[in-house]
Design an enzyme around this catalytic site. Structure first.
Site, PDB file in Angstrom:
ATOM      1  N   LEU A  76     -24.178 -14.761  39.336  1.00 19.77           N
ATOM      2  CA  LEU A  76     -23.570 -15.999  38.874  1.00 19.77           C
ATOM      3  C   LEU A  76     -22.613 -16.463  39.971  1.00 19.77           C
ATOM      4  CD1 LEU A  76     -23.680 -17.786  36.346  1.00 19.77           C
ATOM      5  CD2 LEU A  76     -21.739 -16.508  35.435  1.00 19.77           C
ATOM      6  N   ASP A  77     -22.799 -17.688  40.462  1.00 25.57           N
ATOM      7  CA  ASP A  77     -21.999 -18.203  41.565  1.00 25.57           C
ATOM      8  C   ASP A  77     -20.509 -18.161  41.238  1.00 25.57           C
ATOM      9  OD1 ASP A  77     -24.248 -18.762  43.042  1.00 25.57           O
ATOM     10  OD2 ASP A  77     -24.317 -20.880  42.500  1.00 25.57           O
ATOM     11  N   PRO A  78     -19.639 -18.027  42.258  1.00 25.74           N
ATOM     12  CA  PRO A  78     -18.191 -18.076  42.013  1.00 25.74           C
ATOM     13  C   PRO A  78     -17.757 -19.348  41.298  1.00 25.74           C
ATOM     14  CG  PRO A  78     -18.624 -17.266  44.221  1.00 25.74           C
ATOM     15  CD  PRO A  78     -19.949 -17.703  43.663  1.00 25.74           C
TER      16      PRO A  78
END
Length: 368
Positions: free
Chosen positions: A94-96
Site C-alpha cells: 500500500l503506497d505511503p
C-alpha cells in the site's frame, strides 16, 4: 484451484523503497552483536538500556489501518516489534500516500499470503484534474497541465472503458522489474522506463462524488496487479484534462474488510495493556485460516492428521470421502493442520502448519 508457490517468509516483503536510515534491527532495537553479554542483563547500569526481548512464535493476521505517510515496510516492522514476532510479512503493498487495509501475516500465516494477494481489492480514491505527474500521484513533479475540466456526465460516460478486463500500463514509479531492476529505481536515476501494457481485471468502477470541478471521487473493485494511479492517469488523458491521485484508501483486501482493520494507535494501546497484564495480544489477531475463506475445509481424524503432519498422503475412502478435487484446508478437532490437494482419491499435503505459540483468541474465530 492449485496452491500458489511459497512466496517465502521475510521480515517485510514490500515492493516499495524506504527512506528511513537502517540504524535498528528488524525488531526495532539498536544493532548489537548477539554475543555481547550486555544484551542479557541491562538492569541497574544507569545507562537507560533495556534487555533485548526474545522473539516468539505468533501466528495470525493483523489487518492494520495503515496511516498516510507510512510505507508498508515500516508498518510491518512496527507490528512485528509490537508482537515480538519471529516472522512477518504483508499481503500487498500500500503506497505511503494511501491509508486503509494492510493485512500483515505473522508466523504461520505467512504461508497463506498468496491467497490474500490473489483476492479482490476495493479502493476509494480522489482524482485531481488538470495535472499529470510523473508518479501519477501528488508526490511527483508535474509533467502535463490543462485548463480543461470534465463534468460528471463526461466522467461517467468514460467509465465503461475501464471496466472488465483491460490493458493497463503500470506507472513508471512502480515495483515492476526491468532487466532485474525495479522501475522506480530506474526512474529516480533519470532513466526512461518503458513498461509494457498488461491485462488487469476491474470488476467495478463508480463515480461517487464530484465535489468541485477539480476533483472526482471514485470507488473501484479490482483484481491482482491493478494500479489505481494508472487509472487516474489514463482517465485524465482520455478526458483531455490530465489527472493524478490525490487521496487513496483501501477498504477491502481479499477476505479482509474495514470491520477487520485496527488503527495503529489502538493496536499500540492494546499491546501496552497486554504488556502490563491487562488483556491479551491474541485479541488483536485474526486466525490464520481467515485468509482461506474461499477454500473448502476438510476435517480429518487424528490418525490421518498424524500422517499429513509427517508429509504423507492420506487415502480418501468411504461414503464421507469428498468427490471434488483441488485445494482444501485441513482441520483436526477444529484446528488448522494443512493446505492440501485432493486428487486421484488421495489427500496430499502441500503446506503443513505448526501453530504452537500465540494464536488468535477463540472469540475471534467468529468475525463480526
Amino acid at each position: 484451484m492449485t496452491i500458489p508457490p511459497e512466496t517465502g517468509t521475510v521480515d517485510a516483503p514490500s515492493a516499495e523503497p524506504t527512506t528511513a536510515k537502517t540504524i535498528h534491527s528488524a525488531d526495532g532495537r539498536p544493532l548489537r552483536d548477539n554475543n555481547d553479554p550486555r544484551n542479557k542483563q541491562r538492569q541497574g547500569n544507569g545507562q537507560g538500556n533495556q534487555p533485548r526481548r526474545d522473539r516468539r512464535d505468533v501466528h495470525g493476521w493483523v489487518v492494520l489501518d495503515k496511516p498516510i505517510g507510512m510505507t508498508s515496510t515500516q508498518a510491518v516492522a512496527v507490528v512485528k516489534r509490537l508482537f515480538q514476532a519471529k516472522r512477518a510479512g504483508h499481503a500487498g503493498t500500500l503506497d505511503p500516500l494511501a491509508s486503509g487495509g494492510l493485512p500483515i501475516a505473522l508466523g504461520e500465516a505467512t504461508k497463506t499470503v498468496p491467497f490474500v494477494m490473489d483476492g479482490r481489492k476495493r479502493y476509494r480514491f480522489t482524482v485531481t484534474w488538470g495535472e499529470e505527474r510523473d508518479t501519477d500521484d501528488t508526490e511527483g513533479r508535474v509533467v502535463e497541465t490543462s485548463d480543461s475540466r470534465p463534468d460528471a456526465a463526461a466522467v461517467r460516460a468514460l467509465l465503461p472503458q475501464f471496466t472488465g478486463r483491460i490493458e493497463q500500463t503500470p506507472p513508471r514509479y512502480s515495483a515492476i522489474k526491468v532487466q532485474g531492476e525495479r522501475a522506480y529505481d530506474l526512474a529516480r536515476d533519470g532513466e526512461v522506463v518503458e513498461l509494457q501494457p498488461r491485462p488487469v481485471e476491474i470488476h467495478e468502477l463508480t463515480l461517487v462524488d464530484q465535489p468541485d470541478t477539480d476533483h472526482s471521487v471514485f470507488e473501484a473493485e479490482c483484481g491482482k496487479g491493478t494500479y489505481v494511479r494508472a487509472l487516474a492517469r489514463d482517465m485524465g488523458r482520455l478526458l483531455g484534462c490530465y489527472g493524478h491521485i490525490s487521496a487513496l484508501r483501501r477498504t477491502l483486501v481479499g477476505p479482509f474488510t474495514e470491520n477487520d482493520m485496527i488503527p495503529l494507535e489502538q493496536l499500540e494501546a492494546l499491546c501496552n495493556r497486554a504488556a502490563s497484564g491487562e488483556g491479551s495480544l491474541a485479541d488483536a489477531l485474526l486466525p490464520v485460516e481467515t485468509a482461506l475463506d474461499d477454500i473448502p475445509a476438510l476435517a480429518v481424524t487424528r490418525a490421518d492428521a498424524a500422517r499429513l503432519h509427517r508429509g504423507q498422503a492420506v487415502l480418501l475412502r468411504g461414503r464421507d470421502a469428498p468427490n471434488s478435487s483441488g485445494t482444501v484446508y485441513v482441520t483436526v478437532a477444529g484446528r488448522l493442520l494443512a493446505l492440501a490437494e485432493i486428487g486421484n482419491g488421495e489427500l496430499i499435503p502441500k503446506r503443513v502448519f505448526n501453530l504452537t505459540g500465540l494464536t488468535a483468541s477463540s472469540g475471534r474465530n467468529e468475525r463480526d
